[in-house]
Scaffold this active site. Sequence first.
Site, PDB file in Angstrom:
ATOM      1  N   SER A 165      -8.553   7.009  -2.371  1.00 19.64           N
ATOM      2  CA  SER A 165      -8.754   6.828  -0.929  1.00 19.64           C
ATOM      3  C   SER A 165      -7.618   6.093  -0.223  1.00 19.64           C
ATOM      4  O   SER A 165      -7.605   6.047   1.015  1.00 19.64           O
ATOM      5  CB  SER A 165     -10.049   6.065  -0.675  1.00 19.64           C
ATOM      6  N   LYS A 168      -5.832   7.886   2.472  1.00 15.26           N
ATOM      7  CA  LYS A 168      -6.427   8.204   3.781  1.00 15.26           C
ATOM      8  C   LYS A 168      -5.682   7.559   4.962  1.00 15.26           C
ATOM      9  O   LYS A 168      -5.391   8.245   5.938  1.00 15.26           O
ATOM     10  CB  LYS A 168      -7.913   7.827   3.778  1.00 15.26           C
ATOM     11  N   TYR A 299      -6.138  17.824   0.326  1.00 17.93           N
ATOM     12  CA  TYR A 299      -6.815  16.519   0.277  1.00 17.93           C
ATOM     13  C   TYR A 299      -6.956  16.042  -1.179  1.00 17.93           C
ATOM     14  O   TYR A 299      -6.645  14.882  -1.489  1.00 17.93           O
ATOM     15  CB  TYR A 299      -8.180  16.625   0.972  1.00 17.93           C
ATOM     16  N   TYR A 351     -15.163   0.626   2.295  1.00 23.59           N
ATOM     17  CA  TYR A 351     -16.474   1.281   2.140  1.00 23.59           C
ATOM     18  C   TYR A 351     -17.559   0.478   2.864  1.00 23.59           C
ATOM     19  O   TYR A 351     -17.302  -0.055   3.940  1.00 23.59           O
ATOM     20  CB  TYR A 351     -16.807   1.478   0.651  1.00 23.59           C
ATOM     21  N   VAL A 369     -11.240   4.571  -5.311  1.00 25.86           N
ATOM     22  CA  VAL A 369     -12.134   4.544  -6.475  1.00 25.86           C
ATOM     23  C   VAL A 369     -11.428   4.347  -7.822  1.00 25.86           C
ATOM     24  O   VAL A 369     -12.077   4.071  -8.816  1.00 25.86           O
ATOM     25  CB  VAL A 369     -13.013   5.815  -6.603  1.00 25.86           C
TER      26      VAL A 369
END
Length: 525
Positions: A165, A168, A299, A351, A369
């Site tokens: 992540s 992102k 992605y 998160y 993660v």
Amino acid sequence: MDNWNKLSNSLLEKNHIKIPIEKRFFLSFIEDDETNINKNKILEEITNNGFLENDPRLSQFRNNLKILVKTNSINYEEFKYCIDNHICILKKIFQKDLIIPQFKIFTDKITEIYNDTLKYNEGKCADYIPQLARVNPEQYGISICTIDGQRFNIGDTDVDFTIQSCCKPINYGIALEELGEIEVHKYVGREPSGQSFNELLLNKEGKPHNPLINSGAIMTTSLIKKELNISERFEYIIDIWTKLAGNLYKIGFNNPVYLSEKNTADRNFALTYFMNEINDDKKIGFPKNTNLNETLELYFQCCSIETGTEVLSIIASTLANGGINPFTGERIFTSKTVQNILSMMLMCGMYDYSGEYAFKIGIPSKSGVAGAIMIVIPNVMGIVTWSPKLDEIGNSYRGVEFCKKFGELFNFHIFDNIEDNKKINPLTDSYNDINMNMFSELCLSAQEGDLEHLKMLFNKDIDFNQSDYDGRTALHLAVCEGHINIINFLLKIVRMNPNQKDRWNRSPHDEAKLLNNDNILKLFI
Ligand code: GLU
């Protein structure tokens, strides 16, 4: 004529006026009666300030030193030759004109926190794909890179992991650069969702809530270089990653992770098709002609970019530096893009712990993660922690514990400065902490016996012969306190006047005579 006098005649100009900067630097390394300086001491000074071996800004300098100077001893001509073209960066180092002026003290504290947080062994590795489940769970590394390129690494900082992540915020930045804020936010919102990162949910306007949850990240990925084919799009993204990392390292890619991501992506497929279902006019959907499969593949590929904490911390430092890489000076993102990225990270980067994290720690951060947390302290530094065991929310267990302790110790919470707190401020040293002017710094360091600080002031071209209203100079103070090494430095290197009288008509030399200390008296001869 002793060695030092020979040297001073050739190096110092009459009446202590304007010693060229190279000479100052050289003289500040002189020890005892030597005419040459110690090469290792120079390198040590550079390293202690966080300038590592592979720093491209100093590679030529290091090479010069290696090739030209075979022994450990280096004379002025050699020194001058070696530092040519590097004065700017060496000036920052030797004058301690650095964002973290006492880097070693700061990193010693980081080491303490690292050792302290090693004990947290809770949590478990992500196991939705075998490659993440198989990672050695005990690993733990932290890397730091300041906006001046001062670096520090501890633990497993050379082990690569997939960024997951952490791609992102970068993809969001890439899309902003290409299309601008208005266009990007036609497709994605900028509010925390209040729901899990992969929730099947859109905001009231029918857009994903923000670019840092899965739906929003898939959306921003779809916007990047739409006109190119997928291989070129990925190449374009990797190229930006490489620039963000100062072209210092090759950015890797983990194909097994990519293939696994692709094979276990029901939720991401569901999110994508859910967003694409535009027959419901409440949904915005993807831009026209978006190839959904390609978007998802891109992605997954971005999530499978592989690197280590060291590289990621440089990328974080580029964000901390408003989009300019500290090593190359290249602007990769505009400061507006960075502001948008960091705002998102502050609100939604951790998160379902994002609100609590913003409240307690208050530093823009993004976790992934695989166990990384990318922490950006604007205008100061990037920090990356990596430890694969995750807590129940999905953040690295040790990483979060590190952040908590870091936040308790240092005043980097975004609102810390309006609070009267007792936290450490690593941006200042003990002198400018109490708002001293240079002359007070000079007096205090002479009185306290802080030779390192005096050398730094000497490198800054401070007038050492200033006196206070009683006519006392730094040399008077050093003599009073009996600091032999300081007296030696002030007399032999700075060449302060030993006969300057104070208002009681006493010179440093007079005071030395009263001390009855032969070693001090000898320095005046
Ligand atoms: N590849 C993961 C996913 O899209 C990223 C998860 C994460 O790091 O949050 O599900």
